[in-house]
Scaffold this motif. Structure first.
Motif, PDB file in Angstrom:
ATOM      1  N   ALA A  83      17.085  -6.090 -10.250  1.00 35.95           N
ATOM      2  CA  ALA A  83      15.969  -6.738  -9.552  1.00 35.95           C
ATOM      3  C   ALA A  83      15.287  -5.742  -8.603  1.00 35.95           C
ATOM      4  O   ALA A  83      14.052  -5.702  -8.514  1.00 35.95           O
ATOM      5  CB  ALA A  83      16.459  -7.957  -8.785  1.00 35.95           C
ATOM      6  N   ILE A  84      16.082  -4.932  -7.915  1.00 37.01           N
ATOM      7  CA  ILE A  84      15.525  -3.925  -7.007  1.00 37.01           C
ATOM      8  C   ILE A  84      14.709  -2.904  -7.793  1.00 37.01           C
ATOM      9  O   ILE A  84      13.639  -2.476  -7.349  1.00 37.01           O
ATOM     10  CB  ILE A  84      16.651  -3.256  -6.186  1.00 37.01           C
ATOM     11  CG1 ILE A  84      17.234  -4.263  -5.184  1.00 37.01           C
ATOM     12  CG2 ILE A  84      16.148  -2.008  -5.469  1.00 37.01           C
ATOM     13  CD1 ILE A  84      18.533  -3.822  -4.534  1.00 37.01           C
ATOM     14  N   ALA A 142       9.516  -0.550  -8.886  1.00 34.99           N
ATOM     15  CA  ALA A 142       8.459  -0.131  -9.812  1.00 34.99           C
ATOM     16  C   ALA A 142       7.122  -0.780  -9.430  1.00 34.99           C
ATOM     17  O   ALA A 142       6.073  -0.119  -9.456  1.00 34.99           O
ATOM     18  CB  ALA A 142       8.845  -0.488 -11.250  1.00 34.99           C
ATOM     19  N   ALA A 143       7.157  -2.058  -9.062  1.00 37.64           N
ATOM     20  CA  ALA A 143       5.933  -2.742  -8.632  1.00 37.64           C
ATOM     21  C   ALA A 143       5.400  -2.116  -7.346  1.00 37.64           C
ATOM     22  O   ALA A 143       4.181  -1.924  -7.189  1.00 37.64           O
ATOM     23  CB  ALA A 143       6.202  -4.235  -8.432  1.00 37.64           C
ATOM     24  N   ASP A 147       1.824  -0.246  -6.563  1.00 38.52           N
ATOM     25  CA  ASP A 147       0.964  -0.609  -5.436  1.00 38.52           C
ATOM     26  C   ASP A 147       0.671   0.593  -4.546  1.00 38.52           C
ATOM     27  O   ASP A 147      -0.446   0.742  -4.035  1.00 38.52           O
ATOM     28  CB  ASP A 147       1.597  -1.736  -4.613  1.00 38.52           C
ATOM     29  CG  ASP A 147       1.625  -3.068  -5.359  1.00 38.52           C
ATOM     30  OD1 ASP A 147       0.934  -3.188  -6.401  1.00 38.52           O
ATOM     31  OD2 ASP A 147       2.345  -3.978  -4.900  1.00 38.52           O
ATOM     32  N   ILE A 148       1.648   1.460  -4.344  1.00 39.64           N
ATOM     33  CA  ILE A 148       1.445   2.678  -3.548  1.00 39.64           C
ATOM     34  C   ILE A 148       0.417   3.571  -4.234  1.00 39.64           C
ATOM     35  O   ILE A 148      -0.520   4.073  -3.591  1.00 39.64           O
ATOM     36  CB  ILE A 148       2.779   3.433  -3.338  1.00 39.64           C
ATOM     37  CG1 ILE A 148       3.709   2.635  -2.425  1.00 39.64           C
ATOM     38  CG2 ILE A 148       2.523   4.823  -2.772  1.00 39.64           C
ATOM     39  CD1 ILE A 148       5.138   3.158  -2.387  1.00 39.64           C
ATOM     40  N   GLN A 186       5.461   0.365   3.508  1.00 42.46           N
ATOM     41  CA  GLN A 186       6.731   0.880   4.020  1.00 42.46           C
ATOM     42  C   GLN A 186       7.697  -0.262   4.321  1.00 42.46           C
ATOM     43  O   GLN A 186       8.903  -0.137   4.095  1.00 42.46           O
ATOM     44  CB  GLN A 186       6.514   1.738   5.264  1.00 42.46           C
ATOM     45  CG  GLN A 186       7.779   2.449   5.715  1.00 42.46           C
ATOM     46  CD  GLN A 186       8.330   3.402   4.668  1.00 42.46           C
ATOM     47  OE1 GLN A 186       7.612   4.289   4.196  1.00 42.46           O
ATOM     48  NE2 GLN A 186       9.587   3.238   4.277  1.00 42.46           N
ATOM     49  N   GLN A 187       7.185  -1.375   4.821  1.00 50.37           N
ATOM     50  CA  GLN A 187       8.050  -2.539   5.066  1.00 50.37           C
ATOM     51  C   GLN A 187       8.690  -3.024   3.767  1.00 50.37           C
ATOM     52  O   GLN A 187       9.867  -3.379   3.738  1.00 50.37           O
ATOM     53  CB  GLN A 187       7.253  -3.678   5.712  1.00 50.37           C
ATOM     54  CG  GLN A 187       6.941  -3.465   7.161  1.00 50.37           C
ATOM     55  CD  GLN A 187       6.037  -4.556   7.721  1.00 50.37           C
ATOM     56  OE1 GLN A 187       5.246  -5.166   7.006  1.00 50.37           O
ATOM     57  NE2 GLN A 187       6.157  -4.787   9.024  1.00 50.37           N
ATOM     58  N   ARG A 188       7.911  -3.031   2.699  1.00 57.33           N
ATOM     59  CA  ARG A 188       8.469  -3.434   1.405  1.00 57.33           C
ATOM     60  C   ARG A 188       9.537  -2.445   0.940  1.00 57.33           C
ATOM     61  O   ARG A 188      10.583  -2.850   0.410  1.00 57.33           O
ATOM     62  CB  ARG A 188       7.352  -3.544   0.365  1.00 57.33           C
ATOM     63  CG  ARG A 188       6.472  -4.760   0.563  1.00 57.33           C
ATOM     64  CD  ARG A 188       5.278  -4.797  -0.365  1.00 57.33           C
ATOM     65  NE  ARG A 188       5.624  -4.700  -1.769  1.00 57.33           N
ATOM     66  CZ  ARG A 188       4.724  -4.419  -2.720  1.00 57.33           C
ATOM     67  NH1 ARG A 188       3.452  -4.195  -2.405  1.00 57.33           N
ATOM     68  NH2 ARG A 188       5.099  -4.345  -3.986  1.00 57.33           N
TER      69      ARG A 188
END
Length: 185
Positions: free
Chosen positions: A93-94, A99-100, A104-105, A145-147
């Motif tokens: 799951a991580i 990857a998502a 986004d980055i 960064q929080q994610r």
């Protein structure tokens, strides 16, 4: 401003492809052990037809403790197997979330680069606009960064849970063996 996010907390995610099969193998082996002790106990009890003596009860029940201990071990190994499977699921799951996040980055970095290119072409761009753009980029970077940090924490929690399940198997007290770590570990 260039958007950068530290993903080092999840850089070296383990390969979990072997964990489920290893867990199943471990479960199967412990089941074989438990069955062997159960069969030995049954055979030992069959002595009741052939052995009569004052200490016969001690002889008949001699395999009860090994059988009970094997059941306790099987319970501990069962917890370890479950922990391994849960760890593998958590890591997978991580990996998907990471990857998502990486996508986004990349999208944020591309958008930032596009904005930077527009600003460099537009000579009339004001300092206030530059500061506003930098503030927006900073907010985007902080959210990303929080994610990333949340994924690092998810990994730490999954690792800790797996380690605790395995440790419990080796540190618990049984009637025959007292843990060197004591009850509170």
């Amino acid at each position: 401003m260039s958007i950068t996010v530290d993903l080092s907390g999840t850089d070296k995610l383990p390969d979990t492809s072997e964990i489920p099969s290893a867990a199943r193998d471990l479960g199967a082996r412990i089941a074989q052990m438990t069955n062997a002790y159960g069969n030995a106990q049954m055979k030992w009890w069959s002595l009741t037809d052939h052995y009569r003596a004052p200490e016969q009860t001690l002889v008949y029940t001699a395999m009860d403790e090994p059988r009970n201990a094997s059941a306790e071990i099987a319970d501990g190994v069962g917890s370890s197997v479950s922990a391994l499977e849960a760890f593998a699921e958590a890591v997978e799951a991580i990996k998907l979330k990471r990857a998502a996040l990486q996508a986004d980055i990349l999208q944020a970095q591309q958008a930032d680069a596009t904005e930077d290119a527009k600003r460099s072409e537009d000579r009339t761009h004001h300092v206030l606009g530059d500061l506003f753009d930098m503030g927006e980029d900073l907010v985007i970077q902080l959210r990303l960064q929080q994610r990333a940090d949340a994924l690092t924490e998810e990994l730490r929690v999954a690792e800790d849970a797996c380690i605790r399940a395995h440790s419990a198997m080796f540190t618990r007290n049984t009637r025959d063996v007292v843990s060197v770590y004591g009850e509170d570990q």
